[in-house]
Design an enzyme around this catalytic site. Structure first.
Site, PDB file in Angstrom:
ATOM      1  N   SER A   1      29.348  30.663  34.294  1.00  0.00           N
ATOM      2  CA  SER A   1      30.445  31.035  33.394  1.00  0.00           C
ATOM      3  C   SER A   1      31.641  31.388  34.256  1.00  0.00           C
ATOM      4  O   SER A   1      31.489  31.775  35.430  1.00  0.00           O
ATOM      5  CB  SER A   1      30.044  32.246  32.547  1.00  0.00           C
ATOM      6  OG  SER A   1      31.173  32.847  31.922  1.00  0.00           O
TER       7      SER A   1
ATOM      8  N   TYR B   1      27.439  41.154  31.810  1.00  0.00           N
ATOM      9  CA  TYR B   1      27.378  39.702  31.673  1.00  0.00           C
ATOM     10  C   TYR B   1      27.944  39.023  32.913  1.00  0.00           C
ATOM     11  O   TYR B   1      27.331  38.101  33.478  1.00  0.00           O
ATOM     12  CB  TYR B   1      28.142  39.256  30.432  1.00  0.00           C
ATOM     13  CG  TYR B   1      28.202  37.757  30.261  1.00  0.00           C
ATOM     14  CD1 TYR B   1      27.077  37.038  29.889  1.00  0.00           C
ATOM     15  CD2 TYR B   1      29.390  37.051  30.485  1.00  0.00           C
ATOM     16  CE1 TYR B   1      27.124  35.650  29.735  1.00  0.00           C
ATOM     17  CE2 TYR B   1      29.450  35.676  30.340  1.00  0.00           C
ATOM     18  CZ  TYR B   1      28.314  34.988  29.968  1.00  0.00           C
ATOM     19  OH  TYR B   1      28.378  33.615  29.836  1.00  0.00           O
TER      20      TYR B   1
END
Length: 250
Positions: free
Chosen positions: A148, A161
């Site tokens: 990501s 995250y």
């Protein structure tokens, strides 16, 4: 419709895609199958896997489905071993399974932190551990990690995250440096993509923040195309990382 299967069958690979029941995993399975690869779909939602398998076969592709929870190390190893037993080899693992229950640290959603670490980090490690012995025996293979842009930046609510995605990037880069050159590694780093990830956010503040953050989206197939590009390179070309994000995302 002419596919790569019709024109270049010698490049067909056996590919395991984790988290294949939706989003990037589903788009990747559809694209790779259409290009002539033998795709093995892994995820927990077997009803969706079955529907996707049937669609791929109806479109002339080759696919099988395996229930797979990447947090279960033994289950991941067993699925990979079954793939090798059935097809004689495994050429690629696309480590795509991931979750994104964003929240501020002071919300203290510790159980969700643990889930992210189990899926996003341990799940990746389980996949790598399962395929490496086969890659060594075969004399080659390809590990693809879906990370990501959170691997390269931290924003409010993304601390844990982003940490898991930085870990995914670091693990894959470490494997690249340690592994024999016959084992290729690629990190695919998406920006905001159409997916179910944001639907799993339980923290109200993070939900509000993500509505703004996700105003600009690209389709999951944009990421699937990047994965296809990395797989399609000759054996002496290793695509280390591709960052793909909406043109409007800054």
């Amino acid at each position: 419709m002419t596919t790569k299967a019709d024109t270049n069958t010698q490049t067909a690979k056996v590919v395991l895609v984790t988290g294949a029941s939706s989003g990037i995993g589903e788009a990747t399975a559809l694209r790779l199958a259409a290009e002539g690869h033998q795709v093995v779909l892994g995820a927990r939602r077997t009803d969706r896997l079955q529907a996707l398998t049937e669609k791929i076969k109806a479109d002339g592709g080759q696919a099988t489905a395996q229930r797979l929870d990447v947090t279960d190390r033994d289950a991941v190893r067993d699925v990979v071993d079954e793939v090798v037993e059935e097809h004689g080899r495994i050429d690629v693992i696309v480590n795509n399974a991931g979750i994104m229950p964003l929240s501020r640290l002071d919300a203290l959603l510790v159980d969700e932190w643990d889930q992210m670490i189990d899926v996003n980090v341990k799940g990746l490690l389980h996949g790598i551990a399962a395929v490496l012995p086969h890659f060594a025996r075969q004399g080659g293979g390809h590990v693809v990690t879906v990370a990501s842009v959170g691997a390269h930046e931290v924003y409010p609510t993304s601390a844990v995250y982003s940490a898991t995605k930085f870990a995914a990037w670091a693990i894959t880069e470490g494997l690249r440096m340690e592994a024999d050159p016959s084992i290729r590694t690629t990190t695919i780093t998406p920006g905001t993509v159409e997916s179910e990830l944001a639907e799993h956010i339980s923290d109200p503040g993070a939900q509000t923040y993500m509505k703004t953050f996700r105003r600009n989206l690209i389709p999951a197939d944009a990421i699937a195309r990047a994965i296809s590009f990395a797989l399609d390179q000759p054996a002496d070309v290793d695509v280390n990382e591709i960052i793909v994000r909406p043109a409007a995302q800054r």
